[in-house]
Design an enzyme around this catalytic site. Structure first.
Site, PDB file in Angstrom:
ATOM      1  N   HIS A  30      -9.161   0.089   2.659  1.00 20.64           N
ATOM      2  CA  HIS A  30      -9.927   0.588   3.802  1.00 20.64           C
ATOM      3  C   HIS A  30     -11.240  -0.183   3.989  1.00 20.64           C
ATOM      4  CE1 HIS A  30      -6.999   3.798   3.777  1.00 20.64           C
ATOM      5  NE2 HIS A  30      -7.256   3.974   2.505  1.00 20.64           N
ATOM      6  N   ASP A  53      -1.395  -0.088   5.094  1.00 15.99           N
ATOM      7  CA  ASP A  53      -1.815   1.311   5.142  1.00 15.99           C
ATOM      8  C   ASP A  53      -1.210   2.002   6.363  1.00 15.99           C
ATOM      9  OD1 ASP A  53      -3.620   3.586   4.256  1.00 15.99           O
ATOM     10  OD2 ASP A  53      -4.361   3.243   6.292  1.00 15.99           O
ATOM     11  N   GLU A  94       2.532   3.815  -4.113  1.00 15.57           N
ATOM     12  CA  GLU A  94       1.960   2.494  -4.406  1.00 15.57           C
ATOM     13  C   GLU A  94       2.983   1.657  -5.180  1.00 15.57           C
ATOM     14  OE1 GLU A  94      -0.864   1.257  -3.343  1.00 15.57           O
ATOM     15  OE2 GLU A  94      -2.220   2.930  -2.965  1.00 15.57           O
ATOM     16  N   ASP A 133       0.854  -1.193   0.000  1.00 12.53           N
ATOM     17  CA  ASP A 133       0.000   0.000   0.000  1.00 12.53           C
ATOM     18  C   ASP A 133       0.881   1.231   0.000  1.00 12.53           C
ATOM     19  OD1 ASP A 133      -2.404   1.367  -0.137  1.00 12.53           O
ATOM     20  OD2 ASP A 133      -2.739   1.356   2.026  1.00 12.53           O
ATOM     21  N   GLY A 134       0.338   2.300  -0.518  1.00 12.45           N
ATOM     22  CA  GLY A 134       1.005   3.593  -0.509  1.00 12.45           C
ATOM     23  C   GLY A 134       0.084   4.637   0.082  1.00 12.45           C
ATOM     24  N   ASP A 189      -4.248  -2.441  -3.388  1.00  9.59           N
ATOM     25  CA  ASP A 189      -5.511  -1.733  -3.585  1.00  9.59           C
ATOM     26  C   ASP A 189      -5.393  -0.671  -4.682  1.00  9.59           C
ATOM     27  OD1 ASP A 189      -4.139   0.362  -2.366  1.00  9.59           O
ATOM     28  OD2 ASP A 189      -5.375   0.388  -0.568  1.00  9.59           O
TER      29      ASP A 189
END
Length: 157
Positions: A124, A134, A47, A9-10, A69
């Site tokens: 999320h 995250d 990301e 994740d970024g 994501d």
């Protein structure tokens, strides 16, 4: 060939702004967490860095299931966008420059070493590893803002 799971994740506070990435690597019951940040970047670059750092952490060619994501990252690879941009000299089909070509070059090189399957996960939405990534990415963003420079860390080191 070893089978590895990589979760990525970024995050970015402002776009551009301070950003961070989080990556989890899992091999059987062994888990390694990586994170880092950049004081001036974009969400898409973070990301991509999460993917790059995960793949670079591997010491040999592996079979990987990579969870992200980021539709930008997944679509650019699975739909062949990045390969097309590269073939056209990092120009998109609409004749505009492809963004982040420096990072796409690295990703494409790493994908040539490993057998990678990409899986999109909704961000999320309670996915445990995505939520952890995250958290790592946000931490990376906050630390990059404080430090005023880029950094990479392994959790626990």
């Amino acid at each position: 060939m070893k089978k590895i799971e990589i979760f990525t994740d970024g995050a970015c506070s402002g776009n551009p702004g301070p950003g961070g990435y989080g990556t989890i690597l899992r091999f059987n019951d062994i888990t390694k967490e990586l994170y880092g940040g950049d004081p001036k970047t974009t969400n898409n670059r973070m990301e991509m860095m999460a993917v790059i750092k995960g793949l670079q952490a591997l010491k040999e060619s592996c079979e990987i299931t990579l969870y992200s994501d980021s539709q930008y990252v997944i679509n650019a690879i699975t739909k062949g966008w990045a390969e097309g941009w590269k073939k056209r000299g990092w120009v998109k089909s609409d004749k505009k420059p492809a963004l982040n070509s420096d990072l796409w070059e690295i990703i494409l090189q790493l994908l040539a070493v490993h057998k990678v399957s990409f899986v999109w996960v909704k961000g999320h939405a309670g996915h445990p590893e995505n939520e952890r990534c995250d958290h790592l990415a946000v931490t990376g963003s906050q630390e990059a803002k404080k430090l005023g420079k880029c950094f990479d860390k392994v959790v626990g080191e």
